[in-house]
Design a protein around this motif. Structure first.
Motif, mmCIF file in Angstrom:
data_model
loop_
_atom_site.group_PDB
_atom_site.id
_atom_site.type_symbol
_atom_site.label_atom_id
_atom_site.label_comp_id
_atom_site.label_asym_id
_atom_site.label_seq_id
_atom_site.Cartn_x
_atom_site.Cartn_y
_atom_site.Cartn_z
ATOM 1 N N UNK A 1 0.794 -1.222 0.000
ATOM 2 C CA UNK A 1 0.000 0.000 0.000
ATOM 3 C C UNK A 1 0.825 1.269 0.000
ATOM 4 N N UNK A 2 2.100 1.155 -0.291
ATOM 5 C CA UNK A 2 2.999 2.310 -0.312
ATOM 6 C C UNK A 2 3.226 2.787 -1.740
ATOM 7 N N UNK A 3 3.672 4.030 -1.867
ATOM 8 C CA UNK A 3 4.018 4.581 -3.178
ATOM 9 C C UNK A 3 5.209 3.825 -3.752
ATOM 10 N N UNK A 4 5.226 3.697 -5.049
ATOM 11 C CA UNK A 4 6.330 3.036 -5.733
ATOM 12 C C UNK A 4 7.364 4.083 -6.103
ATOM 13 N N UNK A 5 8.622 3.762 -5.901
ATOM 14 C CA UNK A 5 9.693 4.738 -6.155
ATOM 15 C C UNK A 5 9.847 5.045 -7.638
ATOM 16 N N UNK A 6 9.805 4.023 -8.480
ATOM 17 C CA UNK A 6 9.959 4.206 -9.924
ATOM 18 C C UNK A 6 8.786 3.542 -10.643
ATOM 19 N N UNK A 7 8.078 4.333 -11.435
ATOM 20 C CA UNK A 7 6.889 3.834 -12.121
ATOM 21 C C UNK A 7 6.879 4.297 -13.567
ATOM 22 N N UNK A 8 6.539 3.374 -14.457
ATOM 23 C CA UNK A 8 6.287 3.716 -15.858
ATOM 24 C C UNK A 8 4.833 3.385 -16.126
ATOM 25 N N UNK A 9 4.100 4.362 -16.631
ATOM 26 C CA UNK A 9 2.709 4.138 -17.020
ATOM 27 C C UNK A 9 2.649 4.048 -18.533
ATOM 28 N N UNK A 10 2.333 2.859 -19.025
ATOM 29 C CA UNK A 10 2.218 2.622 -20.461
ATOM 30 C C UNK A 10 0.801 3.001 -20.887
ATOM 31 N N UNK A 11 0.698 4.108 -21.614
ATOM 32 C CA UNK A 11 -0.607 4.621 -22.024
ATOM 33 C C UNK A 11 -0.892 4.362 -23.500
ATOM 34 N N UNK A 12 -0.140 3.460 -24.110
ATOM 35 C CA UNK A 12 -0.270 3.222 -25.550
ATOM 36 C C UNK A 12 -1.632 2.649 -25.945
ATOM 37 N N UNK A 13 -2.353 2.055 -25.008
ATOM 38 C CA UNK A 13 -3.667 1.484 -25.310
ATOM 39 C C UNK A 13 -4.814 2.244 -24.637
ATOM 40 N N UNK A 14 -4.518 3.469 -24.187
ATOM 41 C CA UNK A 14 -5.553 4.304 -23.573
ATOM 42 C C UNK A 14 -6.251 5.097 -24.677
ATOM 43 N N UNK A 15 -7.572 4.985 -24.716
ATOM 44 C CA UNK A 15 -8.346 5.640 -25.769
ATOM 45 C C UNK A 15 -8.959 6.957 -25.328
ATOM 46 N N UNK A 16 -9.068 7.170 -24.024
ATOM 47 C CA UNK A 16 -9.652 8.404 -23.497
ATOM 48 C C UNK A 16 -9.072 8.652 -22.119
ATOM 49 N N UNK A 17 -8.810 9.924 -21.814
ATOM 50 C CA UNK A 17 -8.347 10.271 -20.476
ATOM 51 C C UNK A 17 -8.857 11.660 -20.135
ATOM 52 N N UNK A 18 -9.499 11.763 -18.975
ATOM 53 C CA UNK A 18 -9.948 13.063 -18.499
ATOM 54 C C UNK A 18 -9.091 13.501 -17.319
ATOM 55 N N UNK A 19 -9.569 14.444 -16.559
ATOM 56 C CA UNK A 19 -8.793 14.981 -15.436
ATOM 57 C C UNK A 19 -8.481 13.924 -14.387
ATOM 58 N N UNK A 20 -9.242 12.848 -14.344
ATOM 59 C CA UNK A 20 -8.957 11.767 -13.406
ATOM 60 C C UNK A 20 -7.574 11.181 -13.673
ATOM 61 N N UNK A 21 -7.254 10.957 -14.932
ATOM 62 C CA UNK A 21 -5.934 10.448 -15.302
ATOM 63 C C UNK A 21 -4.840 11.449 -15.014
ATOM 64 N N UNK A 22 -5.124 12.709 -15.289
ATOM 65 C CA UNK A 22 -4.155 13.771 -14.997
ATOM 66 C C UNK A 22 -3.864 13.786 -13.499
ATOM 67 N N UNK A 23 -4.912 13.740 -12.696
ATOM 68 C CA UNK A 23 -4.735 13.754 -11.243
ATOM 69 C C UNK A 23 -3.984 12.526 -10.743
ATOM 70 N N UNK A 24 -4.247 11.372 -11.339
ATOM 71 C CA UNK A 24 -3.528 10.153 -10.941
ATOM 72 C C UNK A 24 -2.041 10.285 -11.248
ATOM 73 N N UNK A 25 -1.718 10.841 -12.413
ATOM 74 C CA UNK A 25 -0.311 11.046 -12.776
ATOM 75 C C UNK A 25 0.360 12.049 -11.844
ATOM 76 N N UNK A 26 -0.332 13.123 -11.534
ATOM 77 C CA UNK A 26 0.229 14.135 -10.624
ATOM 78 C C UNK A 26 0.462 13.524 -9.240
#
Length: 118
Positions: free
Chosen positions: A46-71
């Motif tokens: 349940x802890x934050x991961x130190x190094x993360x890669x988010x592969x968004x190559x198959x994402x078809x739509x993203x709203x502010x929810x995705x932006x907030x998750x990335x932030x």
């Protein structure tokens, strides 16, 4: 007859030999799928991961929810001297990231391999 709709989002998480958490997202990132992404961003404890890669190559739509998750992921990772990278954003997703200036905070790479090599 009942037909089942495919899930709006699927998240596959794995960790590389170097300890980088890779989240491969497929589908739509919106208010209804945000909690799933938030859970996937955490390690098994349940802890934050130190190094993360988010592969968004198959994402078809993203709203502010995705932006907030990335932030949120970026803030949590930098607090523990880590980083978050984006891999393979489609032109549409990259445009969304550029419109809010997130591409200047989180580095975007054309491919997963480049993001891992970063």
């Amino acid at each position: 007859m009942t037909t089942m709709e495919p899930p709006r989002l699927s998240v596959t998480r794995f960790t590389t030999a170097d300890g980088v958490a890779v989240l491969a997202l497929r589908g739509e990132v919106d208010l209804t799928t945000g909690a799933e992404i938030q859970r996937a961003l955490l390690d098994p404890d349940g802890e934050a991961t130190r190094h993360t890669v988010m592969d968004l190559s198959q994402v078809t739509f993203m709203d502010s929810t995705g932006i907030n998750a990335l932030i949120g992921a970026h803030q949590a990772a930098t607090a523990i001297q880590g980083w978050v990278r984006v891999a393979g954003p489609t032109p549409y997703i990259l445009r969304v990231l550029q419109l809010v200036g997130l591409d200047t905070v989180i580095t975007c790479y054309p491919t997963l391999q480049q993001a891992l090599s970063g």
